[in-house]
Write a protein that holds these residues in place. Structure first.
Motif, short mmCIF file in Angstrom:
data_model
loop_
_atom_site.label_atom_id
_atom_site.label_comp_id
_atom_site.label_asym_id
_atom_site.label_seq_id
_atom_site.Cartn_x
_atom_site.Cartn_y
_atom_site.Cartn_z
N UNK A 192 49.40 7.79 -41.64
CA UNK A 192 50.37 6.66 -41.39
C UNK A 192 50.87 6.39 -42.90
N UNK A 217 49.23 6.35 -34.73
CA UNK A 217 47.91 5.79 -35.66
C UNK A 217 47.01 5.41 -34.68
N UNK A 274 43.51 6.91 -34.74
CA UNK A 274 42.46 6.13 -35.10
C UNK A 274 41.35 5.64 -33.90
N UNK A 280 38.08 9.96 -38.47
CA UNK A 280 39.40 9.50 -37.78
C UNK A 280 40.19 8.50 -38.53
N UNK A 281 39.26 7.51 -39.14
CA UNK A 281 39.90 6.39 -39.79
C UNK A 281 40.71 6.82 -40.99
N UNK A 323 43.72 8.68 -39.79
CA UNK A 323 44.76 7.98 -39.29
C UNK A 323 45.64 7.15 -40.39
N UNK A 324 44.80 7.02 -41.65
CA UNK A 324 45.58 5.94 -42.70
C UNK A 324 46.33 7.08 -43.45
#
Lengths: 481, 511
Positions: free
Chosen positions: B167, B148, B152, B159-160, B163-164
């Motif tokens: 995850x 993550x 991120x 990327x945010x 990444x979320x």
């Protein structure tokens, strides 16, 4: 029975000491005024430390005093240790904060002390009357604490709201207690338990439901949670930290004792109620927190959700479940202490900050607190190998062991939703552009608390066994005969 | 040392983390060197382990067992057999390569990046070594934290979001597995993976448990239709992150199927085999077609990964020696080739900072060495005979042909599509006109890039012509697994199946 001697009060020694030292400190405070607040704060910490040592020297074998109103046993001992640790941390974290916020009053640490005394009495209560007395001593101190900044609208509102709703819940609790007393003829937990073992009566069950509702308010289980976000947000942050750390632990301890001592035969009934409370708390805690921008409100919803997880263990109504609550709450307490340690340091130009966006880019401005908070948030969301995972692991293991698969699956799914808002905090700190730096110079105590909490979260995986064993020993008092 | 050779590989990277943290005022280069030295040392230990590995033995080797969580009777129990040993090797092999590959690409927060990678290595190796199911879970899910952060912090523009998505998708799958593991623990009274297979679970129960495991492993794999996190994660992750994601993390899903689903829940595995077959076929064909129209190099390779993983799930659930052997081989081959392909993308990305295929073209003129290496890997990905890609696909197809002809026929067409998108990619990037001056001016592979790409290309060929090198260790363990699977699968499973159907029909009547 009438031969009264002080030796009989030995099991109450820590409480007596705390009460006396609290009163002495009060006198000291009255004479020296508000400028002595930090000295009184440290003296309170010292008083907690002495109380802890008294507690450790005390025998933890089950003994009842005051005609069975007060019981000292393994369970009470463990909980009191946790409570005292939480009190020490709360006061230590507050001293500098209340000075910075210009609300340093000598009553502040003393109110924490007296509410702590109430909590210690709560977890030792073995009678509906002593239960109520402990609970009210605790609650009154908490009401005042919430509104300690009396010139601030939000703080006063928080206090008033807490007080009014708290009074209603106390009323429900008393009504429940009177019903239970009416149908069983006693206020003593053991006697109630024995009477109900002979036959459950509807009246006593209704009484139990009211009791549960009253206590559910104290642990902010949904649907009795309305006060939590407002109080958390309105109260000064140091008070919020205290609210998050200790009172719920004490109330849960009380709940466990009432349910397992007085109503073990009604386990099937209360387990259903707890299941619903737990599921609702987890759901509301997870979904409502998604929309919060204020970190204190977010932590309020997070605490509601976490109470839901703890209640999963209670819903299992098994020794394993009861032990898992203690494990869960201990880990939760440590994580909360660290989290609030960081939140308390959020200030810029002499103003305390509360918005999540104020954390932007913290990882570049102040890497150490950013990493600490990130680790704590990962742990809160229950990702292994951090400590938070083991708390969840224990409660869900208890739920699966009790064949409550629906609750377990629902709970674990809400934990994924909850992971989102914990991750959001990490995202703000690490992925967003930095905003102006916070003020430097967090006091040593605060850094120590954060450091210890992070260390605990990180290394818990290496040896998780002792905490589980201690918790099992503690709750074994309810299941041995 | 031999007694603790696995623990050494698991925990040595953490030593690197401590070193990076402990040395005050460590320069960025210092952090890079520490990470490189530590991970190379870990790879060295892995090679020692391979040297000591007893060929032909199906049982677990290098087993370590000590108490970890006595209150719950959980143990620190690790060991490897033919199924896991190469994944350990793959992880420890790719990690130093990743660190070298991002030597210049990662400029900000270098120390943190190295720490994240070292922690990641610990979790990866731990996942493949763990023989206690809770220990496995701890490592398996722990991977999420460093990954993550890697996506991120060092990722691309979106990327945010990625990444979320990564995850939460994977977390959602794994938490259901946790409940299943807890149930198995309650029923069998053990968390030991090797002992869990000895259960008498009813098919009805197995089905639920299987679905819980499936939720976890299918997302990790990823199988169609829960693959959508992968293209996002790949595109946004930094090169090194993509390499590990494609090279190792995807294999955790397949490994999980082999360790849990087949031996522990054989009836349900047989029950759901057809479903998995068709999902795999959809993945093979559909994602190959999706890959065909991608404009982003990383996205194309990401979709190709989903397609290739389709062969793996297909092979695993045939429950035949060839199928599972092939799935194993396919995973290893994909681990090498797709990791290398992402590195290849990284090479040109570092120069031009775009992954758009149309921005490149005619690279063969200014980057001949790059074109050569890329060609080998591309052909490996296509599955040309003589490369490792061929062996895996061929064996899984052979295995599936024995079980379900239609599935095999459809899956085979995927090979053709696979050739199509890879060749198109290669043509557009390497051949054709040099449309852009900046792309035409890119220098060829540096010595360092050459040094880490060539071994991967060589391995792709080596395993293609001599698959026996690894199969000799894989096969015995796989045949052992197949025996357990076939033995535990109750002979009257069809009968019980019909009983279940009868029950549901009855249930419908009641309604």
């Amino acid at each position: 029975m009438n031969d009264f001697s002080f030796a009989m009060l030995m099991p109450m020694m820590p409480e007596l000491f705390l009460a006396v030292s609290g009163m002495l400190l009060l006198v000291l405070g009255v004479f020296h005024g508000d400028k002595s607040s930090s000295a009184i704060g440290w003296l309170c910490v010292l008083a907690f430390a002495v109380t802890t040592s008294l507690l450790l020297q005390n025998s933890w074998v089950e003994t009842k005093v005051l005609n069975g109103m007060f019981v000292m046993d393994q369970f009470a001992g463990v909980l009191k240790l946790l409570i005292l640790a939480g009190l020490m941390v709360s006061v230590a974290l507050s001293i500098r904060y209340i000075e910075d916020e210009k609300m340093a009053r000598f009553e502040y640490p003393l109110l924490i002390l007296f509410s702590g005394l109430g909590m210690m009495l709560m977890v030792s209560a073995n009678d509906l009357l002593s239960l109520y007395m402990g609970l009210e001593l605790q609650s009154l101190a908490l009401y005042v604490l919430a509104s300690i900044r009396r010139d601030n609208v939000k703080s006063s509102e928080a206090g008033l709201k807490y007080f009014v709703l708290g009074a209603i819940s106390s009323g429900m609790l008393l009504f429940g207690a009177s019903l239970v007393y009416g149908y069983t003829g006693s206020t003593n937990f053991i006697v109630i338990g024995d009477t109900l073992a002979a036959g459950l009566s509807v009246g006593a069950l209704i009484g139990m439901v009211f009791l549960l509702a009253g206590i559910a308010f104290k642990i902010s289980a949904v649907p009795f949670h309305m006060w939590t976000p407002d109080v958390y947000e309105g109260a000064p942050t140091s008070v919020t930290a205290f609210f998050a750390l200790v009172p719920k632990l004490a109330a849960l301890g009380l709940l466990i004792r009432v349910l397992f001592e007085a109503f073990p035969t009604a386990a099937m009934q209360w387990s259903q109620i707890i299941t619903i409370l737990s599921a609702l708390s987890m759901g509301v805690g997870a979904f409502a927190a998604l929309q919060q921008d204020n970190i204190k409100r977010l932590l309020a919803y997070s605490s509601i959700g976490n109470m839901g997880f703890a209640l999963v263990g209670l819903a299992a109504a098994s020794p394993e479940g009861a032990a898992s609550i203690l494990v869960y709450m201990t880990i939760y307490m440590v994580m909360t202490a660290g989290t609030f340690g960081v939140v308390l340091s959020m200030r810029r130009n002499g103003v305390a900050l509360e918005n999540i966006s104020d954390l932007s880019g913290l990882s570049r401005n102040c890497p150490s607190s950013a990493y600490a908070l990130a680790i704590l948030m990962f742990s809160m969301s229950g990702i292994p190998p951090l400590a938070g995972f083991f708390g969840k692991f224990m409660v869900f293991k208890a739920a699966v062991g009790a064949e409550m698969y629906g609750l377990a699956v629902f709970g674990i799914l809400t934990s994924v939703v909850a992971a989102y808002y914990y991750l959001r905090i990490i995202k703000v700190m690490f992925f967003d552009e930095p905003v102006p730096v916070f003020e430097k110079g967090a006091p040593f105590v605060r850094r120590l608390v954060v450091g210890l909490s992070v260390l605990f979260v990180l290394v818990f995986v290496l040896n998780p066994s002792p905490l589980v064993s201690i918790s099992r020993d503690a709750v074994s008092v309810f299941f041995n005969g | 040392m031999l007694n603790h050779i696995l623990s050494l590989q698991i925990f040595l990277p953490l030593l690197g983390v401590l070193l990076i943290l402990a040395i005050p005022k460590l320069s960025d280069n210092g952090a890079r060197w520490i990470a490189l030295i530590v991970t190379t040392a870990v790879f060295g230990v892995s090679l020692c382990m391979m040297g000591q590995y007893q060929t032909g033995m199906a049982d677990l080797q290098f087993v370590e067992k000590s108490t970890w969580f006595p209150a719950l009777n959980l143990q620190y129990h690790v060991g490897v057999d033919g199924i896991s040993v190469y994944f350990v090797l793959l992880s420890t092999f790719l990690t130093p390569i990743c660190i070298v590959s991002c030597w210049h690409a990662i400029e900000k927060r270098v120390k943190e990046f190295m720490i994240a990678f070292l922690v990641l290595e610990t979790f990866m190796v731990g996942t493949f070594c763990a023989l206690d199911s809770i220990l496995f879970y701890v490592f398996f899910e722990g991977v999420l934290i460093p990954m993550f952060i890697i996506i991120g912090v060092w990722g691309g523009a979106r990327r945010v979001y990625s990444a979320f998505k990564f995850f939460l998708y994977t977390l959602l799958g794994s938490v259901l597995m946790l409940i299943a593991l807890l149930y198995l623990y309650m029923q069998t009274g053990t968390t030991d993976i090797t002992l869990m297979a000895d259960n008498n679970l009813d098919l009805n129960v197995q089905i639920w448990l299987w679905l819980a495991f499936f939720a976890s492993f299918a997302v990790k794999m990823p199988m169609w239709p829960v693959h959508t996190w992968l293209p996002d994660a790949h595109v946004e992750a930094p090169t090194a992150g993509s390499v590990i994601l494609a090279g190792v993390l995807l294999k955790m899903g397949g490994y999980g199927f082999l360790r849990f689903s087949l031996p522990i829940l054989p009836d349900a595995s047989a029950y759901f085999a057809d479903m998995v077959f068709w999902l795999s076929v959809v993945a093979i064909i559909y994602t190959a077609l999706v890959a065909l129209v991608q404009e982003d190099m990383k996205k194309l390779i990401a979709y190709s990964s989903v397609s290739h993983m389709g062969f793996v799930t297909l092979g695993i659930f045939t429950g035949t020696q060839q199928g599972v052997d092939g799935a194993m081989f396919q995973m290893l081959s994909h681990g090498i080739i797709s990791a290398a392909l992402f590195l290849c993308v990284g090479v040109v990305y570092d120069r031009l900072h775009t992954r758009e295929i149309s921005r490149y073209g005619g690279l063969v003129k200014n980057m001949p060495r790059y074109a050569t290496v890329f060609m080998v890997l591309m052909l490996g990905s296509v599955g040309l005979p003589g490369t490792s890609g061929f062996v895996g696909e061929f064996m899984t197809l052979m295995g599936s042909f024995q079980v379900n002809t239609y599935v095999a026929v459809f899956a085979t067409t995927g090979v053709v599509f696979g050739a199509a998108y890879m060749l198109v990619l290669y043509r557009r990037v390497i051949f054709g006109q040099q449309k852009n001056a900046d792309a035409a001016a890119m220098p060829d592979l540096t010595r360092m890039e050459f040094a880490y790409l060539v071994p991967l290309a060589v391995m792709a060929i080596l395993f293609g012509i001599a698959p026996g090198l690894v199969m000799k260790n894989i096969s015995p363990s796989v045949s052992n697994l197949i025996q357990i699977y076939q033995y535990n699968k109750t002979p009257d499973a069809p009968l019980r199946l019909s009983a279940v159907k009868a029950q549901t029909i009855e249930g419908n009547h009641h309604e």
